[in-house]
Design an enzyme around this catalytic site. Structure first.
Site, PDB file in Angstrom:
ATOM      1  N   MET A  94       0.828  -1.208   0.000  1.00 51.99           N
ATOM      2  CA  MET A  94       0.000   0.000   0.000  1.00 51.99           C
ATOM      3  C   MET A  94       0.864   1.261   0.000  1.00 51.99           C
ATOM      4  O   MET A  94       0.759   2.137   0.855  1.00 51.99           O
ATOM      5  CB  MET A  94      -0.959  -0.024   1.197  1.00 51.99           C
ATOM      6  CG  MET A  94      -1.868  -1.252   1.208  1.00 51.99           C
ATOM      7  SD  MET A  94      -2.712  -1.570  -0.361  1.00 51.99           S
ATOM      8  CE  MET A  94      -4.170  -0.570  -0.125  1.00 51.99           C
ATOM      9  N   ILE A  96       2.361   4.235  -2.898  1.00 52.11           N
ATOM     10  CA  ILE A  96       2.438   4.724  -4.275  1.00 52.11           C
ATOM     11  C   ILE A  96       3.910   4.733  -4.661  1.00 52.11           C
ATOM     12  O   ILE A  96       4.762   5.221  -3.905  1.00 52.11           O
ATOM     13  CB  ILE A  96       1.815   6.127  -4.386  1.00 52.11           C
ATOM     14  CG1 ILE A  96       0.312   6.034  -4.104  1.00 52.11           C
ATOM     15  CG2 ILE A  96       2.092   6.734  -5.756  1.00 52.11           C
ATOM     16  CD1 ILE A  96      -0.398   7.368  -4.033  1.00 52.11           C
ATOM     17  N   HIS A 113      -5.356  -5.178  -8.363  1.00 46.67           N
ATOM     18  CA  HIS A 113      -6.222  -4.127  -7.823  1.00 46.67           C
ATOM     19  C   HIS A 113      -7.650  -4.677  -7.747  1.00 46.67           C
ATOM     20  O   HIS A 113      -8.148  -5.239  -8.725  1.00 46.67           O
ATOM     21  CB  HIS A 113      -6.178  -2.893  -8.722  1.00 46.67           C
ATOM     22  CG  HIS A 113      -7.053  -1.797  -8.216  1.00 46.67           C
ATOM     23  ND1 HIS A 113      -6.700  -1.012  -7.129  1.00 46.67           N
ATOM     24  CD2 HIS A 113      -8.277  -1.371  -8.612  1.00 46.67           C
ATOM     25  CE1 HIS A 113      -7.677  -0.157  -6.888  1.00 46.67           C
ATOM     26  NE2 HIS A 113      -8.642  -0.345  -7.771  1.00 46.67           N
ATOM     27  N   THR A 145       2.673   1.085 -14.366  1.00 43.15           N
ATOM     28  CA  THR A 145       3.299   2.236 -15.005  1.00 43.15           C
ATOM     29  C   THR A 145       3.218   3.396 -14.014  1.00 43.15           C
ATOM     30  O   THR A 145       2.751   3.220 -12.879  1.00 43.15           O
ATOM     31  CB  THR A 145       2.573   2.614 -16.312  1.00 43.15           C
ATOM     32  OG1 THR A 145       1.213   2.941 -15.980  1.00 43.15           O
ATOM     33  CG2 THR A 145       2.600   1.491 -17.323  1.00 43.15           C
ATOM     34  N   GLN A 175     -11.279 -11.530  -3.081  1.00 43.36           N
ATOM     35  CA  GLN A 175      -9.940 -12.049  -2.766  1.00 43.36           C
ATOM     36  C   GLN A 175      -9.804 -13.524  -3.160  1.00 43.36           C
ATOM     37  O   GLN A 175      -8.729 -13.946  -3.599  1.00 43.36           O
ATOM     38  CB  GLN A 175      -9.620 -11.846  -1.291  1.00 43.36           C
ATOM     39  CG  GLN A 175      -9.287 -10.381  -0.992  1.00 43.36           C
ATOM     40  CD  GLN A 175      -8.593 -10.165   0.331  1.00 43.36           C
ATOM     41  OE1 GLN A 175      -8.699 -10.997   1.224  1.00 43.36           O
ATOM     42  NE2 GLN A 175      -7.913  -9.045   0.466  1.00 43.36           N
TER      43      GLN A 175
END
Ligand code: GAR
Length: 218
Positions: A94, A96, A113, A145, A175
């Site tokens: 978690m 970025i 995701h 990306t 999940q």
């Protein structure tokens, strides 16, 4: 932990149920990847225990002590380097990623995701699906990306939302799909079936305009 030769590092932040699905598939000997290590940005991530129990090497660096995203990402890369990973699997990591990290491992980072991208990038996907009254939901494996949750899609697992009305129940069902599609996508990478090129996913030499969609009755 090896059943194949493609050295793969898995990055986690939490419970690691997706990591467990990789451990189980590799243990069955039916994968093209070699699980070379597990990295967490949180020392209390239960996934670290799963990895140790399976005899997989682990490393942890907490992101809080770095001033910038890139400084942390450079430290992560230095920690991963001895494992010489050919593939990076983000499994509930978690954070970025900085553009530097994405370029460093260009075309070699997979993410999962919990939504049918391009719908619902970002957080709280299960609540948003229920709020919108969508009939279908699922999860997407994609190349990473610099665009958050925006890289070329590889495979989606799709379920009908009904009869679920509780986001936690929906999360559990999604999940269960992830545990099937994510090791499969990584296996495709390890065996050379998929690659990222010209901003797209290529599977068995064919450019995919849409991801492979697998419907599940869960
Ligand atoms: C997974 O459901 C994954 O799709 C999600 O985090 C969960 C991690 O579960 N990832 C994201 O939301 C990334 N945007 P796990 O730790 O039990 O594998």
């Amino acid at each position: 932990m090896s059943s194949g030769t493609c050295k793969t590092a898995i990055l986690i932040s939490g419970s690691g149920t997706n990591l467990q699905s990789f451990i189980d598939r590799v243990a069955r000997g039916s994968m093209s990847i070699d699980l070379c290590g597990v990295f967490s940005n949180r020392p209390d991530a239960y996934g670290l225990t799963r990895a140790r129990d399976a005899g997989v090497e682990t490393k942890c660096i907490e992101h809080g002590r770095f001033d910038t995203r890139e400084q942390f990402d450079r430290a992560v890369t230095a920690a991963l380097a001895p494992w010489e990973p050919e593939l990076i699997v983000l499994a509930g990591f978690m954070r970025i990623l900085s553009p530097w990290f994405v370029r460093h491992y260009e075309g070699r980072i997979l993410n999962i995701h919990p939504a049918l991208l391009p719908r619902y990038p970002g957080l709280n996907t299960h609540e948003r699906v229920l709020d919108a009254g969508d009939t279908h939901h699922g999860s997407t494996v994609h190349f990473v990306t610099e665009e958050l949750d925006g890289g070329p899609r590889i495979v989606q697992g799709r379920i009908r939302v009904a009869p679920t009305t509780d986001p936690d129940d929906l999360m559990r069902r999604v999940q269960a799909i992830e545990h099937q599609i994510y090791p499969t996508a990584a296996d495709w990478f390890g065996s050379g079936r998929i690659r990222m090129q010209d901003g797209a996913t290529w599977l068995d030499g064919e450019r995919l305009d849409e991801p492979v969609v697998l419907d599940f009755d869960l």
